[in-house]
Structure formats: structure tokens, C-alpha cells
Design a protein around this motif. Structure first.
Motif, PDB file in Angstrom:
ATOM      1  N   GLU A 242       0.716  -1.101  -0.093  1.00 33.92           N
ATOM      2  CA  GLU A 242       0.122   0.014  -0.041  1.00 33.92           C
ATOM      3  C   GLU A 242       0.811   1.333   0.118  1.00 33.92           C
ATOM      4  O   GLU A 242       0.916   2.204  -0.832  1.00 33.92           O
ATOM      5  CB  GLU A 242      -1.026  -0.032   1.057  1.00 33.92           C
ATOM      6  CG  GLU A 242      -2.054   1.126   0.998  1.00 33.92           C
ATOM      7  CD  GLU A 242      -1.381   2.408   1.893  1.00 33.92           C
ATOM      8  OE1 GLU A 242      -2.014   3.597   1.465  1.00 33.92           O
ATOM      9  OE2 GLU A 242      -0.564   2.126   2.774  1.00 33.92           O
ATOM     10  N   LYS A 243       1.921   1.267   0.842  1.00 29.25           N
ATOM     11  CA  LYS A 243       2.852   2.418   0.818  1.00 29.25           C
ATOM     12  C   LYS A 243       3.519   2.574  -0.479  1.00 29.25           C
ATOM     13  O   LYS A 243       3.616   3.815  -0.936  1.00 29.25           O
ATOM     14  CB  LYS A 243       3.877   2.274   1.994  1.00 29.25           C
ATOM     15  CG  LYS A 243       2.964   2.648   3.344  1.00 29.25           C
ATOM     16  CD  LYS A 243       2.611   3.989   3.426  1.00 29.25           C
ATOM     17  CE  LYS A 243       1.239   4.005   4.099  1.00 29.25           C
ATOM     18  NZ  LYS A 243       0.320   5.186   3.912  1.00 29.25           N
ATOM     19  N   ALA A 244       3.822   1.456  -1.143  1.00 33.39           N
ATOM     20  CA  ALA A 244       4.484   1.455  -2.329  1.00 33.39           C
ATOM     21  C   ALA A 244       3.643   2.036  -3.432  1.00 33.39           C
ATOM     22  O   ALA A 244       4.128   2.913  -4.379  1.00 33.39           O
ATOM     23  CB  ALA A 244       5.179   0.119  -2.769  1.00 33.39           C
ATOM     24  N   SER A 245       2.395   1.664  -3.526  1.00 33.38           N
ATOM     25  CA  SER A 245       1.358   2.032  -4.319  1.00 33.38           C
ATOM     26  C   SER A 245       1.291   3.643  -4.226  1.00 33.38           C
ATOM     27  O   SER A 245       1.016   4.410  -5.384  1.00 33.38           O
ATOM     28  CB  SER A 245       0.206   1.393  -4.373  1.00 33.38           C
ATOM     29  OG  SER A 245      -0.421   1.602  -3.172  1.00 33.38           O
ATOM     30  N   VAL A 246       1.298   4.215  -3.160  1.00 34.12           N
ATOM     31  CA  VAL A 246       1.174   5.557  -2.737  1.00 34.12           C
ATOM     32  C   VAL A 246       2.203   6.314  -3.622  1.00 34.12           C
ATOM     33  O   VAL A 246       1.834   7.364  -4.222  1.00 34.12           O
ATOM     34  CB  VAL A 246       1.045   6.019  -1.413  1.00 34.12           C
ATOM     35  CG1 VAL A 246       1.336   7.357  -1.014  1.00 34.12           C
ATOM     36  CG2 VAL A 246      -0.223   5.360  -0.847  1.00 34.12           C
ATOM     37  N   PHE A 247       3.402   5.915  -3.505  1.00 34.48           N
ATOM     38  CA  PHE A 247       4.425   6.784  -4.110  1.00 34.48           C
ATOM     39  C   PHE A 247       4.268   6.280  -5.685  1.00 34.48           C
ATOM     40  O   PHE A 247       4.580   7.198  -6.456  1.00 34.48           O
ATOM     41  CB  PHE A 247       5.881   5.991  -3.588  1.00 34.48           C
ATOM     42  CG  PHE A 247       6.180   6.553  -2.358  1.00 34.48           C
ATOM     43  CD1 PHE A 247       7.051   7.855  -2.472  1.00 34.48           C
ATOM     44  CD2 PHE A 247       5.713   6.141  -1.076  1.00 34.48           C
ATOM     45  CE1 PHE A 247       7.242   8.682  -1.306  1.00 34.48           C
ATOM     46  CE2 PHE A 247       6.099   6.925  -0.126  1.00 34.48           C
ATOM     47  CZ  PHE A 247       6.957   8.128   0.113  1.00 34.48           C
ATOM     48  N   ALA A 248       3.948   4.860  -6.327  1.00 36.63           N
ATOM     49  CA  ALA A 248       4.077   4.804  -7.665  1.00 36.63           C
ATOM     50  C   ALA A 248       3.023   5.537  -8.175  1.00 36.63           C
ATOM     51  O   ALA A 248       3.025   5.825  -9.513  1.00 36.63           O
ATOM     52  CB  ALA A 248       3.747   3.333  -7.854  1.00 36.63           C
ATOM     53  N   PHE A 249       1.849   6.029  -7.737  1.00 37.50           N
ATOM     54  CA  PHE A 249       0.514   6.620  -8.272  1.00 37.50           C
ATOM     55  C   PHE A 249       0.511   8.039  -7.597  1.00 37.50           C
ATOM     56  O   PHE A 249      -0.851   8.461  -7.638  1.00 37.50           O
ATOM     57  CB  PHE A 249      -0.671   5.721  -7.984  1.00 37.50           C
ATOM     58  CG  PHE A 249      -0.370   4.455  -8.738  1.00 37.50           C
ATOM     59  CD1 PHE A 249      -0.372   4.308  -9.918  1.00 37.50           C
ATOM     60  CD2 PHE A 249      -0.370   3.317  -8.144  1.00 37.50           C
ATOM     61  CE1 PHE A 249       0.016   3.131 -10.902  1.00 37.50           C
ATOM     62  CE2 PHE A 249       0.104   2.203  -8.697  1.00 37.50           C
ATOM     63  CZ  PHE A 249       0.170   1.975 -10.205  1.00 37.50           C
ATOM     64  N   ARG A 250       1.389   8.626  -7.118  1.00 43.15           N
ATOM     65  CA  ARG A 250       1.543  10.124  -7.007  1.00 43.15           C
ATOM     66  C   ARG A 250       0.762  10.861  -7.859  1.00 43.15           C
ATOM     67  O   ARG A 250       0.063  11.709  -7.655  1.00 43.15           O
ATOM     68  CB  ARG A 250       2.812  10.680  -6.113  1.00 43.15           C
ATOM     69  CG  ARG A 250       2.985  10.059  -4.793  1.00 43.15           C
ATOM     70  CD  ARG A 250       4.391  10.675  -4.530  1.00 43.15           C
ATOM     71  NE  ARG A 250       4.427  12.234  -4.532  1.00 43.15           N
ATOM     72  CZ  ARG A 250       5.555  13.026  -4.468  1.00 43.15           C
ATOM     73  NH1 ARG A 250       6.550  12.420  -4.380  1.00 43.15           N
ATOM     74  NH2 ARG A 250       5.550  14.299  -4.392  1.00 43.15           N
ATOM     75  N   SER A 251       1.272  10.549  -8.980  1.00 37.91           N
ATOM     76  CA  SER A 251       0.842  11.213 -10.282  1.00 37.91           C
ATOM     77  C   SER A 251       0.609  10.232 -11.283  1.00 37.91           C
ATOM     78  O   SER A 251       1.266   9.111 -11.419  1.00 37.91           O
ATOM     79  CB  SER A 251       1.861  12.301 -10.777  1.00 37.91           C
ATOM     80  OG  SER A 251       1.609  12.666 -11.981  1.00 37.91           O
ATOM     81  N   LEU A 252      -0.363  10.376 -12.234  1.00 34.54           N
ATOM     82  CA  LEU A 252      -0.904   9.220 -13.221  1.00 34.54           C
ATOM     83  C   LEU A 252      -0.186   9.704 -14.296  1.00 34.54           C
ATOM     84  O   LEU A 252       0.184   8.908 -15.422  1.00 34.54           O
ATOM     85  CB  LEU A 252      -2.286   9.342 -13.381  1.00 34.54           C
ATOM     86  CG  LEU A 252      -2.975   8.744 -12.344  1.00 34.54           C
ATOM     87  CD1 LEU A 252      -4.636   8.778 -12.747  1.00 34.54           C
ATOM     88  CD2 LEU A 252      -2.676   7.223 -11.882  1.00 34.54           C
TER      89      LEU A 252
ATOM     90  N   GLU B 157       6.287   3.275 -12.797  1.00 33.16           N
ATOM     91  CA  GLU B 157       7.346   4.589 -12.845  1.00 33.16           C
ATOM     92  C   GLU B 157       8.132   4.159 -14.271  1.00 33.16           C
ATOM     93  O   GLU B 157       8.273   5.425 -15.125  1.00 33.16           O
ATOM     94  CB  GLU B 157       8.341   4.533 -11.777  1.00 33.16           C
ATOM     95  CG  GLU B 157       7.902   4.867 -10.751  1.00 33.16           C
ATOM     96  CD  GLU B 157       7.420   6.401 -10.595  1.00 33.16           C
ATOM     97  OE1 GLU B 157       8.322   7.290 -10.771  1.00 33.16           O
ATOM     98  OE2 GLU B 157       6.373   6.710 -10.189  1.00 33.16           O
ATOM     99  N   GLY B 158       8.192   3.120 -14.838  1.00 34.47           N
ATOM    100  CA  GLY B 158       8.578   2.813 -16.115  1.00 34.47           C
ATOM    101  C   GLY B 158       7.757   3.366 -17.246  1.00 34.47           C
ATOM    102  O   GLY B 158       8.325   4.229 -18.261  1.00 34.47           O
TER     103      GLY B 158
END
Length: 117
Positions: free
Chosen positions: A23-33, A97-98
């Protein structure tokens, strides 16, 4: 790895911890679409970083602090368990991110080409 050897408490603790980390990783991965994290700035949101530290700290307490272990039925995780969780969380971080990086760089090239024309 021994997560499937019948140790229900270990499996439950590893799954619980993995869900928190994912969940914490997804917050960082999807801070912006649209913008990759390197473009936004990993440290640009201090409240998000504080939430990460507090959440991971609470999870570590849930796994290693005896009163919370009793209350939550958790057991200590070994380094190999944390390593497996880290390995499994990598795609949650790297794939979005990629893709955002590729989309961002492609858009930059298109804007430069349009400006040059």
C-alpha cells in the motif's frame, strides 16, 4: 523461506506486512498518473514521507513489539521474509514508474519536434 510449512502465524504476519508495504509503495507509484516520481521529486511531499515513516514504524512495532504481537497475533519476521516482500513490491514501483517515464520522455520528444517545426 518456510511461509508454507504450516506456520499460520508467520504466514499471517508476512501477508499483513506485505499488504502494508504494498500500500505504501502504491502511494508513491501513483502520486501522479502522468509524471514519474523522479520528475515530481521523491522528497517533495514531506507529509507523505512522514506518513511512510510512521506507518512502517507502526508495522515494525506490530511485528517485533511483544504487546502488539500478542494483540495482533504476529510473530517476528526474518530477513529472508523482508527480502521476499521487497522483491515482490518492486513491480509495484518499477512498472508504473517505467511507463510514466517512457510516456514523459516521448512527450518531451514530441514537444521538441513540434517546436523545431
Amino acid at each position: 523461506m518456510h511461509l508454507l510449512d504450516g506456520n499460520e502465524d508467520l504466514a499471517r504476519t508476512a501477508a499483513f506486512t506485505a499488504m502494508v508495504v504494498f500500500e505504501k509503495a502504491s502511494v508513491f507509484a501513483f502520486r501522479s498518473l502522468h509524471l514519474p516520481c523522479w520528475r515530481i521529486g521523491v522528497f517533495s511531499n514531506p507529509l507523505l514521507l512522514a506518513a511512510l515513516v510512521v506507518t512502517i514504524g507502526a508495522q515494525v512495532a506490530a511485528v517485533y513489539w511483544p504487546p502488539l504481537q500478542v494483540m495482533l497475533h504476529t510473530v517476528p519476521l526474518q530477513g529472508e521474509h523482508w527480502g521476499l516482500i521487497a522483491l515482490l513490491v518492486l513491480p509495484i514501483l518499477l512498472v508504473p514508474e517505467g511507463l510514466k517515464t517512457l510516456r514523459y520522455l516521448s512527450g518531451q520528444r514530441q514537444r521538441r519536434a513540434a517546436a523545431a517545426a
